[in-house]
Scaffold this active site. Structure first.
Site, PDB file in Angstrom:
ATOM      1  N   HIS A   7       0.316  78.068  52.386  1.00  0.00           N
ATOM      2  CA  HIS A   7      -0.525  76.851  52.336  1.00  0.00           C
ATOM      3  C   HIS A   7       0.064  75.698  53.157  1.00  0.00           C
ATOM      4  O   HIS A   7      -0.612  74.699  53.372  1.00  0.00           O
ATOM      5  CB  HIS A   7      -0.699  76.363  50.892  1.00  0.00           C
ATOM      6  CG  HIS A   7      -1.473  77.310  50.022  1.00  0.00           C
ATOM      7  ND1 HIS A   7      -2.739  77.753  50.343  1.00  0.00           N
ATOM      8  CD2 HIS A   7      -1.161  77.910  48.829  1.00  0.00           C
ATOM      9  CE1 HIS A   7      -3.163  78.583  49.396  1.00  0.00           C
ATOM     10  NE2 HIS A   7      -2.226  78.700  48.465  1.00  0.00           N
TER      11      HIS A   7
ATOM     12  N   ASP B 283      -2.785  87.499  49.540  1.00  0.00           N
ATOM     13  CA  ASP B 283      -2.655  86.565  48.425  1.00  0.00           C
ATOM     14  C   ASP B 283      -4.081  86.181  47.985  1.00  0.00           C
ATOM     15  O   ASP B 283      -4.985  86.107  48.815  1.00  0.00           O
ATOM     16  CB  ASP B 283      -1.888  85.319  48.892  1.00  0.00           C
ATOM     17  CG  ASP B 283      -1.568  84.358  47.756  1.00  0.00           C
ATOM     18  OD1 ASP B 283      -0.422  84.375  47.274  1.00  0.00           O
ATOM     19  OD2 ASP B 283      -2.474  83.579  47.351  1.00  0.00           O
TER      20      ASP B 283
ATOM     21  N   HIS C 220      -5.292  83.474  47.218  1.00  0.00           N
ATOM     22  CA  HIS C 220      -5.731  82.196  47.778  1.00  0.00           C
ATOM     23  C   HIS C 220      -5.747  82.276  49.298  1.00  0.00           C
ATOM     24  O   HIS C 220      -4.874  82.912  49.898  1.00  0.00           O
ATOM     25  CB  HIS C 220      -4.777  81.069  47.343  1.00  0.00           C
ATOM     26  CG  HIS C 220      -4.619  80.960  45.859  1.00  0.00           C
ATOM     27  ND1 HIS C 220      -3.544  81.522  45.188  1.00  0.00           N
ATOM     28  CD2 HIS C 220      -5.414  80.392  44.920  1.00  0.00           C
ATOM     29  CE1 HIS C 220      -3.683  81.279  43.885  1.00  0.00           C
ATOM     30  NE2 HIS C 220      -4.809  80.613  43.693  1.00  0.00           N
TER      31      HIS C 220
ATOM     32  N   ASP D  45      -1.050  87.514  43.277  1.00  0.00           N
ATOM     33  CA  ASP D  45      -1.820  86.748  42.294  1.00  0.00           C
ATOM     34  C   ASP D  45      -3.283  87.190  42.205  1.00  0.00           C
ATOM     35  O   ASP D  45      -4.048  86.604  41.442  1.00  0.00           O
ATOM     36  CB  ASP D  45      -1.707  85.235  42.560  1.00  0.00           C
ATOM     37  CG  ASP D  45      -1.786  84.866  44.019  1.00  0.00           C
ATOM     38  OD1 ASP D  45      -2.117  85.738  44.854  1.00  0.00           O
ATOM     39  OD2 ASP D  45      -1.518  83.688  44.340  1.00  0.00           O
TER      40      ASP D  45
HETATM   41 ZN   LIG Z   1      -1.786  82.455  45.874  1.00  0.00          ZN
END
Ligand SMILES: [Zn+2]
Length: 314
Positions: free
Chosen positions: A128, A165, A167, A252
């Protein structure tokens, strides 16, 4: 004969503390290490101690002003930088430098032929982190640094990053969205944090076509993720012919994870890894650097990583 896999780690990554109740906690690495030791996987790995990335290394992706801000604000005792989901303490900057340094060393060793594959098992995660902004538990973008180093310092022409991931890796996408030498492909739950990663985001300018997003609905599960990988991501990467494969390996999307509703089993991470390794064997001499991103349920993380490493050492 199992393929040698270098696993990078460093005890100082346990000193980075994002505060009480934060899911990105030191116990993640403690539980994971214990699980890998208990299952016997650890003994098959070449354990390597991470060295910190230098300021000049980090500036290949991040601005000096931003790096100074992260270092000075945490040194001054602040408990977050830029956004309230980028928490840390006095040890955070050192920890993120170690994680980035490990990713850079992995690229160097693999491209020199002294390692075949590597897993960077440090924290905080990185995907991120933007050029000049911390967010989502991330401060320096390890996978982006490794990709850029492979191109700029080691002379590769095409590097692929696959990010599973749960996200979307907004930082990685933005860093390379105009760069045709780095193909960024992401599978992620959508709608979900951070809100980027729509199918229509395909890269910009010269980089148009080397960004590929597969937004997946909540509840999608193993079959849908493997199908998206096989039917969308792998054919695109087959055409791109990467010389090195990097994986932003977040766990995740696991069914036990508290930060998602994607519901993957542990075995799904093994299947995705096997498909990615086949691709790397076909185009990239089997060269893979996998970098730990998220994964917040200790059991889900441990089982997912074990399945992932089981395939990377096969
Ligand atoms: Zn994540």
């Amino acid at each position: 004969m199992r393929a040698p896999l270098g696993l990078y780690t460093h005890p100082d990554c346990l000193l980075h503390d994002a505060g009480p109740g934060n899911p990105e906690r030191p116990e993640r690495l403690r539980a994971l290490t214990a699980h890998l030791e208990r299952t016997g996987i650890w003994q098959d790995l070449q354990i390597l101690k991470a060295q910190p990335a230098s300021a000049a290394d980090l500036e290949r992706v991040h601005t000096r002003e931003y790096l100074d801000r992260v270092e000075s604000q945490f040194a001054a005792g602040e408990d977050f930088v830029d956004s309230a989901d980028a928490n840390g303490n006095r040890e955070t900057f050192a920890a993120t430098r170690l994680a980035s340094g490990a990713a850079l060393d992995a690229a160097e060793q693999i491209l020199a032929g002294t390692l075949q594959r590597a897993f960077v098992m440090l924290r905080p995660p990185g995907h991120h982190a933007e050029v000049d902004r911390a967010m989502g538990f991330c401060f320096s973008n390890h996978v982006a640094l490794a990709a850029r180093s492979a191109i700029q310092q080691h002379g590769l022409e095409r590097v692929a990053i696959v990010d599973f991931d749960v996200h979307h890796g907004n930082g990685t996408q933005h860093i390379f969205e105009r760069d045709p030498s780095v193909f960024y492909a992401s599978l992620h739950q959508s709608p979900h944090y951070p809100g980027t990663g729509a199918k229509e985001e395909r890269g910009l300018g010269d980089g148009e076509g080397t960004t590929l997003n597969c937004p997946m609905p909540a509840g999608s599960g193993d079959g849908a993720w493997q199908a998206a990988l096989e039917e969308t991501v792998l054919p695109a990467l087959d055409g791109f012919e990467p010389q090195l494969l990097l994986i932003s390996a977040g766990f995740d999307a696991h069914q036990r994870d508290p930060l998602s509703e994607t519901l993957l089993t542990s075995e799904a991470f093994g299947r995705m890894t096997r498909s990615l390794l086949d691709l790397a064997k076909q185009h990239a001499k089997g060269r893979v650097i996998s970098i730990l991103e998220g994964g917040y349920d200790l059991e889900g993380l441990s089982e997912g990583v074990a399945a992932h490493l089981g395939e990377l050492t096969a």
